[in-house]
Write a protein that holds these residues in place. Structure first.
Motif, PDB file in Angstrom:
ATOM      1  N   SER A 116      -5.130   4.716  17.016  1.00 42.63           N
ATOM      2  CA  SER A 116      -6.018   5.943  16.869  1.00 42.63           C
ATOM      3  C   SER A 116      -6.693   5.721  15.590  1.00 42.63           C
ATOM      4  O   SER A 116      -7.941   6.604  15.358  1.00 42.63           O
ATOM      5  N   LYS A 117      -6.761   4.999  14.818  1.00 47.01           N
ATOM      6  CA  LYS A 117      -7.343   4.816  13.559  1.00 47.01           C
ATOM      7  C   LYS A 117      -8.733   3.859  13.800  1.00 47.01           C
ATOM      8  O   LYS A 117      -9.334   3.795  12.853  1.00 47.01           O
ATOM      9  N   ARG A 118      -8.776   3.302  14.887  1.00 41.45           N
ATOM     10  CA  ARG A 118     -10.060   2.465  15.288  1.00 41.45           C
ATOM     11  C   ARG A 118     -11.081   3.487  15.643  1.00 41.45           C
ATOM     12  O   ARG A 118     -10.997   4.199  16.597  1.00 41.45           O
ATOM     13  N   ARG A 171      -5.461   3.073  -6.841  1.00 40.27           N
ATOM     14  CA  ARG A 171      -4.555   1.967  -7.124  1.00 40.27           C
ATOM     15  C   ARG A 171      -4.717   0.950  -5.824  1.00 40.27           C
ATOM     16  O   ARG A 171      -4.411  -0.086  -6.022  1.00 40.27           O
ATOM     17  N   GLU A 172      -4.759   1.480  -4.732  1.00 34.31           N
ATOM     18  CA  GLU A 172      -4.965   0.726  -3.211  1.00 34.31           C
ATOM     19  C   GLU A 172      -5.976  -0.378  -3.515  1.00 34.31           C
ATOM     20  O   GLU A 172      -5.934  -1.611  -3.375  1.00 34.31           O
ATOM     21  N   LYS A 173      -7.041   0.105  -4.178  1.00 30.86           N
ATOM     22  CA  LYS A 173      -8.163  -0.696  -4.346  1.00 30.86           C
ATOM     23  C   LYS A 173      -7.927  -1.922  -5.377  1.00 30.86           C
ATOM     24  O   LYS A 173      -8.313  -3.020  -5.363  1.00 30.86           O
ATOM     25  N   ALA A 192      -4.789   2.332   7.018  1.00 29.00           N
ATOM     26  CA  ALA A 192      -5.921   3.085   6.785  1.00 29.00           C
ATOM     27  C   ALA A 192      -5.988   4.216   7.625  1.00 29.00           C
ATOM     28  O   ALA A 192      -5.397   4.635   8.598  1.00 29.00           O
ATOM     29  N   ASP A 193      -7.102   4.848   7.347  1.00 26.09           N
ATOM     30  CA  ASP A 193      -7.396   6.332   7.911  1.00 26.09           C
ATOM     31  C   ASP A 193      -8.410   6.034   9.193  1.00 26.09           C
ATOM     32  O   ASP A 193      -8.059   6.750  10.001  1.00 26.09           O
ATOM     33  N   GLU A 194      -9.244   5.351   8.755  1.00 29.29           N
ATOM     34  CA  GLU A 194      -9.979   4.831   9.772  1.00 29.29           C
ATOM     35  C   GLU A 194     -10.488   3.198   9.626  1.00 29.29           C
ATOM     36  O   GLU A 194     -10.657   2.854   8.381  1.00 29.29           O
ATOM     37  N   ILE A 244     -11.833   3.576   5.941  1.00 28.21           N
ATOM     38  CA  ILE A 244     -11.686   4.735   5.029  1.00 28.21           C
ATOM     39  C   ILE A 244     -10.148   4.872   4.819  1.00 28.21           C
ATOM     40  O   ILE A 244      -9.512   4.690   5.540  1.00 28.21           O
ATOM     41  N   LYS A 245      -9.878   5.020   3.170  1.00 30.14           N
ATOM     42  CA  LYS A 245      -8.569   5.214   2.909  1.00 30.14           C
ATOM     43  C   LYS A 245      -8.554   6.171   1.859  1.00 30.14           C
ATOM     44  O   LYS A 245      -9.630   6.751   1.235  1.00 30.14           O
ATOM     45  N   GLY A 246      -7.451   6.661   1.684  1.00 29.74           N
ATOM     46  CA  GLY A 246      -7.052   7.836   0.462  1.00 29.74           C
ATOM     47  C   GLY A 246      -6.703   9.040   1.053  1.00 29.74           C
ATOM     48  O   GLY A 246      -6.493  10.052   0.613  1.00 29.74           O
ATOM     49  N   GLY A 247      -6.135   8.990   2.330  1.00 26.97           N
ATOM     50  CA  GLY A 247      -5.553  10.149   3.057  1.00 26.97           C
ATOM     51  C   GLY A 247      -4.214  10.810   2.441  1.00 26.97           C
ATOM     52  O   GLY A 247      -3.910  11.885   2.030  1.00 26.97           O
ATOM     53  N   GLY A 248      -3.657   9.598   1.584  1.00 30.63           N
ATOM     54  CA  GLY A 248      -2.490   9.821   0.984  1.00 30.63           C
ATOM     55  C   GLY A 248      -2.694   9.745  -0.653  1.00 30.63           C
ATOM     56  O   GLY A 248      -1.765   9.810  -1.167  1.00 30.63           O
ATOM     57  N   ALA A 249      -4.027   9.815  -0.897  1.00 28.93           N
ATOM     58  CA  ALA A 249      -4.386  10.246  -2.456  1.00 28.93           C
ATOM     59  C   ALA A 249      -4.281   8.882  -3.182  1.00 28.93           C
ATOM     60  O   ALA A 249      -4.174   9.061  -4.394  1.00 28.93           O
ATOM     61  N   ALA A 250      -3.980   7.893  -2.688  1.00 34.91           N
ATOM     62  CA  ALA A 250      -3.655   6.522  -3.479  1.00 34.91           C
ATOM     63  C   ALA A 250      -4.803   5.554  -3.719  1.00 34.91           C
ATOM     64  O   ALA A 250      -4.696   4.552  -3.917  1.00 34.91           O
ATOM     65  N   LEU A 251      -6.027   5.957  -3.272  1.00 32.10           N
ATOM     66  CA  LEU A 251      -7.038   5.078  -2.841  1.00 32.10           C
ATOM     67  C   LEU A 251      -7.564   4.159  -4.158  1.00 32.10           C
ATOM     68  O   LEU A 251      -7.601   2.915  -4.031  1.00 32.10           O
ATOM     69  N   GLY A 269       0.918  -1.300  -0.162  1.00 35.53           N
ATOM     70  CA  GLY A 269       0.103   0.076  -0.103  1.00 35.53           C
ATOM     71  C   GLY A 269       0.724   1.120   0.142  1.00 35.53           C
ATOM     72  O   GLY A 269       2.059   1.255  -0.447  1.00 35.53           O
ATOM     73  N   THR A 270       0.357   2.336   0.308  1.00 36.58           N
ATOM     74  CA  THR A 270       0.982   3.589   0.614  1.00 36.58           C
ATOM     75  C   THR A 270       0.567   4.427   1.944  1.00 36.58           C
ATOM     76  O   THR A 270      -0.497   4.027   2.583  1.00 36.58           O
ATOM     77  N   GLY A 271       1.795   5.183   2.299  1.00 36.20           N
ATOM     78  CA  GLY A 271       1.540   6.075   3.457  1.00 36.20           C
ATOM     79  C   GLY A 271       2.722   5.676   4.471  1.00 36.20           C
ATOM     80  O   GLY A 271       3.668   5.031   4.265  1.00 36.20           O
ATOM     81  N   SER A 272       2.544   6.693   5.572  1.00 36.80           N
ATOM     82  CA  SER A 272       3.650   6.429   6.473  1.00 36.80           C
ATOM     83  C   SER A 272       3.894   5.193   7.248  1.00 36.80           C
ATOM     84  O   SER A 272       4.983   4.672   7.590  1.00 36.80           O
ATOM     85  N   THR A 273       2.684   4.533   7.427  1.00 38.33           N
ATOM     86  CA  THR A 273       2.880   3.064   8.174  1.00 38.33           C
ATOM     87  C   THR A 273       3.466   2.271   7.157  1.00 38.33           C
ATOM     88  O   THR A 273       4.388   1.348   7.477  1.00 38.33           O
ATOM     89  N   VAL A 274       2.912   2.240   5.993  1.00 39.10           N
ATOM     90  CA  VAL A 274       3.551   1.283   4.982  1.00 39.10           C
ATOM     91  C   VAL A 274       4.915   1.664   4.818  1.00 39.10           C
ATOM     92  O   VAL A 274       5.713   0.789   4.413  1.00 39.10           O
TER      93      VAL A 274
HETATM   94  C1  5RP Z   1      -3.016   6.356   1.360  1.00 40.37           C
HETATM   95  C2  5RP Z   1      -3.950   5.620   2.385  1.00 40.37           C
HETATM   96  C3  5RP Z   1      -3.109   5.183   3.820  1.00 40.37           C
HETATM   97  O1  5RP Z   1      -2.917   3.882   4.055  1.00 40.37           O
HETATM   98  C4  5RP Z   1      -3.679   6.122   4.783  1.00 40.37           C
HETATM   99  O2  5RP Z   1      -3.748   7.422   4.434  1.00 40.37           O
HETATM  100  C5  5RP Z   1      -2.992   5.927   6.248  1.00 40.37           C
HETATM  101  O3  5RP Z   1      -1.737   6.629   6.044  1.00 40.37           O
HETATM  102  P1  5RP Z   1      -0.742   6.611   7.063  1.00 40.37           P
HETATM  103  O4  5RP Z   1      -0.235   5.289   7.418  1.00 40.37           O
HETATM  104  O5  5RP Z   1       0.285   7.764   6.733  1.00 40.37           O
HETATM  105  O6  5RP Z   1      -1.736   7.075   8.576  1.00 40.37           O
HETATM  106  O7  5RP Z   1      -5.096   5.335   2.337  1.00 40.37           O
HETATM  107  O8  5RP Z   1      -4.137   6.663   0.250  1.00 40.37           O
END
Ligand code: 5RP
Length: 223
Positions: free
Chosen positions: A120-122, A102-104, A83-85, A93-100, A27-32
């Motif tokens: 915190s995402k729960r 391709r993620e799907k 995930a964002d939530e 809910i995903k897409g905070g990193g704008a990659a939703l 996936g995408t994001g800081s956790t990934v």
């Molecule tokens: C990117 C996403 C990310 O998975 C989501 O925004 C969580 O990111 P982070 O790990 O940085 O909190 O959906 O499109």
């Protein structure tokens, strides 16, 4: 522990979910990003990765992990993403990193979606995090009007163009009690590329990083 330390911890814990000898969905994001850094330690034991964004591909390549074309892949055992939530049934809910989008697409290739997140995402109900929706630019105003009619407050994400050339609308103020139905409905609107509700492609498992370590939660197979 700081939030960054929690992300490093779940990123490392996700290595246990990687199937040796397989292609890994990333996936995408800081956790990934933390997961990708950890994955580098076992790069010799995987075939490579299918990535959900140019940013993740860049990071994978920097670690000498082979990035494969999604069109060359029929099936992968796991897709690992943040995930964002996430709600109690594994809807996200995903897409905070704008990659939703391709993620799907990559999630759709996978047998299992493994979510990695800090606690915190729960949430009990999705919607506190503004819902990202990727749209074809010429449809943005009409789609925004539809969200207003639904009780939401759509805001165009200024200056952001996705890897696919789309625009993003973040919809505030939604209370998503039936994610599956809402995902299907929004998907029907002309000009929607994809909506950041992951109900059809919800998590099979989530690794939550918290002050007491990593908690593993699996979600029932029926929606
Ligand atoms: C990117 C996403 C990310 O998975 C989501 O925004 C969580 O990111 P982070 O790990 O940085 O909190 O959906 O499109």
């Amino acid at each position: 522990m700081t939030q960054d330390e929690l992300k490093v911890m779940v990123g490392r814990a996700a290595l246990d979910q990687v199937v040796p000898g397989s292609v890994v969905g990333v996936g995408t994001g800081s956790t990934v990003n933390c997961f990708i850094d950890a994955l580098a330690t076992m790069r010799e034991r995987i075939i490579g990765a299918v990535s959900s964004s140019e940013k993740s591909s860049e990071r994978l390549r920097a670690h000498s992990i082979t990035v494969l074309d999604s069109n060359a892949i029929e099936r992968i055992p796991v897709y690992i993403d943040g995930a964002d939530e996430i709600d109690p049934r594994g809807h996200m809910i995903k897409g905070g990193g704008a990659a939703l989008t391709r993620e799907k697409i990559v999630a759709d290739l996978a047998d299992r979606f493994i979510c990695i997140a800090d606690v915190s995402k729960r949430v009990a109900v999705l919607g506190r995090f503004p819902l990202p929706v990727e749209v074809i630019p010429m449809a943005a105003a009409q789609i925004s009007r539809r969200f207003v009619a639904m009780g939401g407050r759509p805001v165009l994400r200024a200056g952001v163009v996705t890897d696919n050339g789309g625009h993003l609308i973040d919809v505030h103020g939604l209370h998503i009690t039936d994610p599956l139905t809402m995902e299907s409905e929004i998907n029907q609107w002309p000009g929607v590329v994809s909506v950041g509700i992951f109900a059809r492609h919800r998590a099979s498992l989530c690794l939550f990083g918290g002050p007491d370590g990593v908690e593993t939660v699996s979600y029932a197979t029926a929606s």
